[in-house]
Design a protein around this motif. Structure first.
Motif, PDB file in Angstrom:
ATOM      1  N   ASP A 196      32.660 -34.273 -27.278  1.00 14.81           N
ATOM      2  CA  ASP A 196      32.723 -33.786 -25.903  1.00 14.81           C
ATOM      3  C   ASP A 196      32.560 -34.929 -24.903  1.00 14.81           C
ATOM      4  O   ASP A 196      31.698 -35.789 -25.062  1.00 14.81           O
ATOM      5  CB  ASP A 196      31.624 -32.752 -25.675  1.00 14.81           C
ATOM      6  CG  ASP A 196      31.642 -31.665 -26.745  1.00 14.81           C
ATOM      7  OD1 ASP A 196      32.731 -31.213 -27.110  1.00 14.81           O
ATOM      8  OD2 ASP A 196      30.548 -31.286 -27.205  1.00 14.81           O
ATOM      9  N   ASN A 246      36.075 -31.466 -26.590  1.00 16.38           N
ATOM     10  CA  ASN A 246      36.084 -30.729 -25.329  1.00 16.38           C
ATOM     11  C   ASN A 246      35.836 -31.634 -24.130  1.00 16.38           C
ATOM     12  O   ASN A 246      35.171 -32.658 -24.247  1.00 16.38           O
ATOM     13  CB  ASN A 246      34.994 -29.651 -25.377  1.00 16.38           C
ATOM     14  CG  ASN A 246      35.108 -28.784 -26.620  1.00 16.38           C
ATOM     15  OD1 ASN A 246      36.104 -28.089 -26.816  1.00 16.38           O
ATOM     16  ND2 ASN A 246      34.094 -28.818 -27.466  1.00 16.38           N
ATOM     17  N   ARG A 249      31.028 -29.403 -22.574  1.00 15.49           N
ATOM     18  CA  ARG A 249      30.442 -28.364 -23.416  1.00 15.49           C
ATOM     19  C   ARG A 249      29.063 -28.000 -22.888  1.00 15.49           C
ATOM     20  O   ARG A 249      28.240 -28.880 -22.614  1.00 15.49           O
ATOM     21  CB  ARG A 249      30.311 -28.825 -24.858  1.00 15.49           C
ATOM     22  CG  ARG A 249      29.684 -27.732 -25.733  1.00 15.49           C
ATOM     23  CD  ARG A 249      29.922 -27.962 -27.200  1.00 15.49           C
ATOM     24  NE  ARG A 249      29.366 -26.853 -27.950  1.00 15.49           N
ATOM     25  CZ  ARG A 249      28.486 -26.988 -28.931  1.00 15.49           C
ATOM     26  NH1 ARG A 249      28.066 -28.197 -29.274  1.00 15.49           N
ATOM     27  NH2 ARG A 249      28.043 -25.930 -29.569  1.00 15.49           N
ATOM     28  N   LYS A 266      42.624 -31.700 -24.426  1.00 13.83           N
ATOM     29  CA  LYS A 266      41.355 -31.503 -25.112  1.00 13.83           C
ATOM     30  C   LYS A 266      41.379 -30.232 -25.972  1.00 13.83           C
ATOM     31  O   LYS A 266      42.268 -29.392 -25.845  1.00 13.83           O
ATOM     32  CB  LYS A 266      40.203 -31.406 -24.108  1.00 13.83           C
ATOM     33  CG  LYS A 266      40.081 -32.586 -23.162  1.00 13.83           C
ATOM     34  CD  LYS A 266      39.804 -33.881 -23.880  1.00 13.83           C
ATOM     35  CE  LYS A 266      38.449 -33.941 -24.515  1.00 13.83           C
ATOM     36  NZ  LYS A 266      38.149 -35.234 -25.171  1.00 13.83           N
ATOM     37  N   LYS A 267      40.393 -30.118 -26.854  1.00  8.61           N
ATOM     38  CA  LYS A 267      40.241 -28.869 -27.610  1.00  8.61           C
ATOM     39  C   LYS A 267      39.999 -27.725 -26.638  1.00  8.61           C
ATOM     40  O   LYS A 267      40.633 -26.671 -26.739  1.00  8.61           O
ATOM     41  CB  LYS A 267      39.085 -28.995 -28.594  1.00  8.61           C
ATOM     42  CG  LYS A 267      38.882 -27.767 -29.462  1.00  8.61           C
ATOM     43  CD  LYS A 267      37.745 -27.990 -30.447  1.00  8.61           C
ATOM     44  CE  LYS A 267      37.518 -26.753 -31.310  1.00  8.61           C
ATOM     45  NZ  LYS A 267      36.381 -26.965 -32.251  1.00  8.61           N
ATOM     46  N   ALA A 268      39.075 -27.903 -25.713  1.00 11.76           N
ATOM     47  CA  ALA A 268      38.881 -26.988 -24.589  1.00 11.76           C
ATOM     48  C   ALA A 268      38.583 -27.812 -23.362  1.00 11.76           C
ATOM     49  O   ALA A 268      37.839 -28.802 -23.432  1.00 11.76           O
ATOM     50  CB  ALA A 268      37.747 -26.007 -24.854  1.00 11.76           C
ATOM     51  N   ILE A 270      36.826 -26.738 -20.795  1.00  6.49           N
ATOM     52  CA  ILE A 270      35.395 -26.443 -20.740  1.00  6.49           C
ATOM     53  C   ILE A 270      35.101 -25.377 -21.783  1.00  6.49           C
ATOM     54  O   ILE A 270      35.814 -24.378 -21.869  1.00  6.49           O
ATOM     55  CB  ILE A 270      34.961 -25.932 -19.352  1.00  6.49           C
ATOM     56  CG1 ILE A 270      35.151 -27.007 -18.282  1.00  6.49           C
ATOM     57  CG2 ILE A 270      33.500 -25.474 -19.373  1.00  6.49           C
ATOM     58  CD1 ILE A 270      34.788 -26.547 -16.886  1.00  6.49           C
ATOM     59  N   ILE A 271      34.054 -25.572 -22.570  1.00  6.80           N
ATOM     60  CA  ILE A 271      33.578 -24.539 -23.479  1.00  6.80           C
ATOM     61  C   ILE A 271      32.117 -24.253 -23.190  1.00  6.80           C
ATOM     62  O   ILE A 271      31.314 -25.168 -22.987  1.00  6.80           O
ATOM     63  CB  ILE A 271      33.785 -24.921 -24.967  1.00  6.80           C
ATOM     64  CG1 ILE A 271      33.369 -23.758 -25.879  1.00  6.80           C
ATOM     65  CG2 ILE A 271      33.039 -26.189 -25.328  1.00  6.80           C
ATOM     66  CD1 ILE A 271      33.767 -23.936 -27.323  1.00  6.80           C
ATOM     67  N   CYS A 301      45.706 -28.290 -23.247  1.00  2.00           N
ATOM     68  CA  CYS A 301      44.572 -28.248 -24.172  1.00  2.00           C
ATOM     69  C   CYS A 301      44.860 -27.209 -25.255  1.00  2.00           C
ATOM     70  O   CYS A 301      45.834 -26.460 -25.184  1.00  2.00           O
ATOM     71  CB  CYS A 301      43.291 -27.878 -23.423  1.00  2.00           C
ATOM     72  SG  CYS A 301      42.828 -29.040 -22.103  1.00  2.00           S
ATOM     73  N   HIS A 306      36.996 -21.726 -22.349  1.00  2.00           N
ATOM     74  CA  HIS A 306      36.570 -20.929 -23.504  1.00  2.00           C
ATOM     75  C   HIS A 306      35.090 -20.600 -23.364  1.00  2.00           C
ATOM     76  O   HIS A 306      34.257 -21.497 -23.301  1.00  2.00           O
ATOM     77  CB  HIS A 306      36.821 -21.716 -24.800  1.00  2.00           C
ATOM     78  CG  HIS A 306      36.737 -20.878 -26.034  1.00  2.00           C
ATOM     79  ND1 HIS A 306      36.892 -21.402 -27.302  1.00  2.00           N
ATOM     80  CD2 HIS A 306      36.510 -19.551 -26.221  1.00  2.00           C
ATOM     81  CE1 HIS A 306      36.782 -20.446 -28.205  1.00  2.00           C
ATOM     82  NE2 HIS A 306      36.546 -19.307 -27.566  1.00  2.00           N
ATOM     83  N   CYS A 334      48.613 -24.409 -22.446  1.00  2.00           N
ATOM     84  CA  CYS A 334      47.707 -24.688 -23.557  1.00  2.00           C
ATOM     85  C   CYS A 334      48.308 -24.191 -24.860  1.00  2.00           C
ATOM     86  O   CYS A 334      49.215 -23.363 -24.885  1.00  2.00           O
ATOM     87  CB  CYS A 334      46.349 -24.050 -23.303  1.00  2.00           C
ATOM     88  SG  CYS A 334      45.462 -24.856 -21.934  1.00  2.00           S
TER      89      CYS A 334
END
Length: 549
Positions: A196, A246, A249, A266-268, A270-271, A301, A306, A334
């Protein structure tokens, strides 16, 4: 204030001479009210282990000249890190780290020992407190590259200001805070950050547990409180890479404002997550409270925004009952979902603009949505009933879902599996799927205005629903074969019942009203629809549908 110049202790800064010993000697001479100064130069570090240790000191400054760089060349024979560049241990107060530039000479072979900066506040056996902490910390204008672990990690620290940080090729988080309080993070730029870009994480452990009750981090809390990354602000965060982690996070945090975030690849973006150990999840986090997010842009992303809980047990609200507000969100293209909220309670969303992918809000309780516009992506909203059934409940729980305005262009809207739904306005245009609007397995739902234009085969589909009221509906189609409104019955356990559409208008090239009511033993009952429809001869006709058992 006394100034200690590392060159006065033999450091050369020519990128060839090993300056490890000279820097260590300079650090060992630090006392309260002292500045450690690195003049212009590239300081090569070849000795394995942690380089610079500051412990239990007050009023300390570490300042790098604009052209000073710490070049770490101390990986082991397997290419793994062997220690931190800076290790600072509390308790202490008044620390300034300014202009620090740390670079490992080569990228480590794997995530391993070695943070750019580690600050561990407490030194007692029960974790951070107002006495046992490092407080009043300023970290500004720093950069970290090729770090074996994080760019920087702070644990059990208080009154922290982090500003203008550049991160590149870190193998773990860029900036990581654990069990801190009263902090600001402003101006973080990350490129190829291994985990992150910014992480606020406080682990959960029951009060009787002892795993984290020790004199060094990471730290856990048994309740959200003043050491759950409490009262912080995060502003101007830029994450741009395809590292798979992310942008931001948030886990187990309390009272945090987040604003002006940009994330790409990014993977997310914001998670915000919480849950219990099990399966692929090895840690536990409580659901974050009083989290406010404003002005986020996420593109390409895996998931834009998320919010989720994992391994949830609905008897333990600490793991799924959040308090999160998401405002002014722009998401585009995404890979999986632009916007994904799942298995949680206490989420409000305001002003979401989504392009190119679906938005899913599923298994929700106490959820509100104001002004979501989706372009080329369907929107799915689900309540709690599916999870309740899996938990063995035969009664549909209250979901308490409120939607003020939801519009979809080139996609459809599905609202399902919920008890207690209040909707002001729904609009769908050119759904590529069969149905424009789908209401399935709903109880006690009220809709003020719903509009379905140019869907595939049905304007509105209602099935397995009870106690549904629609004040105003409008359906438009260009197709000759089309169903304006279809009400399906369901099954023996759940038959559509008590459905009222007070005013409906249907415009099409057909000469029929095109309303379908399922027949048979499980067909709907207690149905009332007042429909006006315009024929292909531009004549307006009225039809009242009333179906009683």
């Amino acid at each position: 204030m006394r100034i200690i110049n590392v060159k006065e202790f033999g450091a050369v800064g020519d990128a060839e001479t090993d300056d490890s010993e000279a820097i260590k000697k300079a650090a060992q001479s630090l006392q309260n009210d002292t500045t450690l100064y690195f003049p212009s130069g590239t300081y090569l570090v070849k000795q394995e282990g942690t380089l610079l240790v500051i412990e239990k000191l007050y009023d300390i400054k570490v300042v790098f000249d604009q052209d000073a760089v710490l070049l770490m060349d101390n990986l082991d024979s397997t290419g793994k890190g062997t220690g931190h560049a800076f290790y600072i241990k509390g308790p202490g107060e008044n620390l300034l780290l300014s202009g620090i530039k740390v670079k490992w000479k080569v990228l480590p072979s794997s995530r391993s020992m070695g943070d750019g900066i580690m600050i561990d506040g407490p030194c007692n056996e029960t974790g951070p407190s107002s006495i046992y902490t490092f407080k009043h910390i300023s970290i500004e204008n720093c950069s970290f590259e090729n770090t074996p672990q994080t760019g920087m990690i702070l644990m059990g620290c208080s009154n922290v200001a982090i500003k203008n940080i550049t991160l590149k090729n870190t193998l773990a988080d860029g900036v990581h805070l654990n069990a801190c309080q009263h902090y600001t993070i402003n101006g973080i730029s990350g490129e190829n950050v291994g985990d992150d870009n910014v992480a606020l994480v406080t682990y959960y452990k029951a009060a009787s547990a002892s795993l984290y009750n020790k004199s060094s981090g990471p730290y856990a809390q048994d309740e959200l409180g003043e050491w759950s990354n409490y009262k912080g602000s995060i502003d101007n965060i830029n994450s741009n890479d395809n590292s798979g982690a992310n942008g931001i996070r948030i886990a187990g945090a309390y009272h945090v404002n987040i604003s002006n975030v940009k994330a790409q690849g990014k993977k997310a973006g914001i998670i915000i997550d919480a849950g219990k150990k099990g399966g692929t999840f090895h840690w536990e986090y409580q659901a974050s409270k009083a989290i406010s997010v404003h002005n986020v842009t996420a593109e390409a992303c895996h998931v834009g925004i998320h919010v989720m809980s994992f391994n949830v047990n609905f008897e333990e609200a600490r793991f799924w009952d959040f308090d999160v507000s998401l405002n002014n969100i722009q998401i585009a293209n995404c890979k999986h979902d632009n916007f994904l909220i799942e298995k949680c309670s206490g989420i409000s969303c305001n002003n979401v603009d989504s392009h190119g992918k679906r938005c899913r809000m599923i298994n929700l309780n106490n959820f509100s949505l104001t002004n979501l516009i989706s372009h080329r992506g369907s929107v799915i909203v689900h309540g709690l009933s599916v999870l309740a059934q899996k938990a063995g409940s035969s009664v549909m729980p209250e979901s308490n879902i409120s939607i003020d305005s939801l519009s979809v262009h080139e996609g459809n809207i599905q609202i399902e599996n919920a008890k207690g739904v209040d909707v002001n306005y729904l609009y769908t245009y050119k759904s590529s799927k069969d149905n424009g609007l789908v209401f399935h397995n709903l109880q006690q739902a009220q809709f003020s205005t719903i509009i379905s234009k140019f869907a595939g085969s049905r304007g509105i589909l209602i099935s397995n629903c009870q106690h549904i009221s629609v004040m105003s509906a409008f359906i438009e189609s260009e197709r000759q074969k089309f169903t304006s409104i279809e009400i399906g019955g369901g099954n023996q356990a759940s038959i559509s019942d008590d459905i009222s559409i007070i005013t409906a208008a249907y415009k099409s090239d057909s000469n029929q009203n095109d309303v379908v009511l399922q027949k048979g033993k499980v067909g709907p009952k207690n149905i009332s629809i007042n429909l006006s429809y315009t024929t292909n001869k531009k004549q307006q006709k009225w039809k009242h549908f009333k179906l009683n058992p």
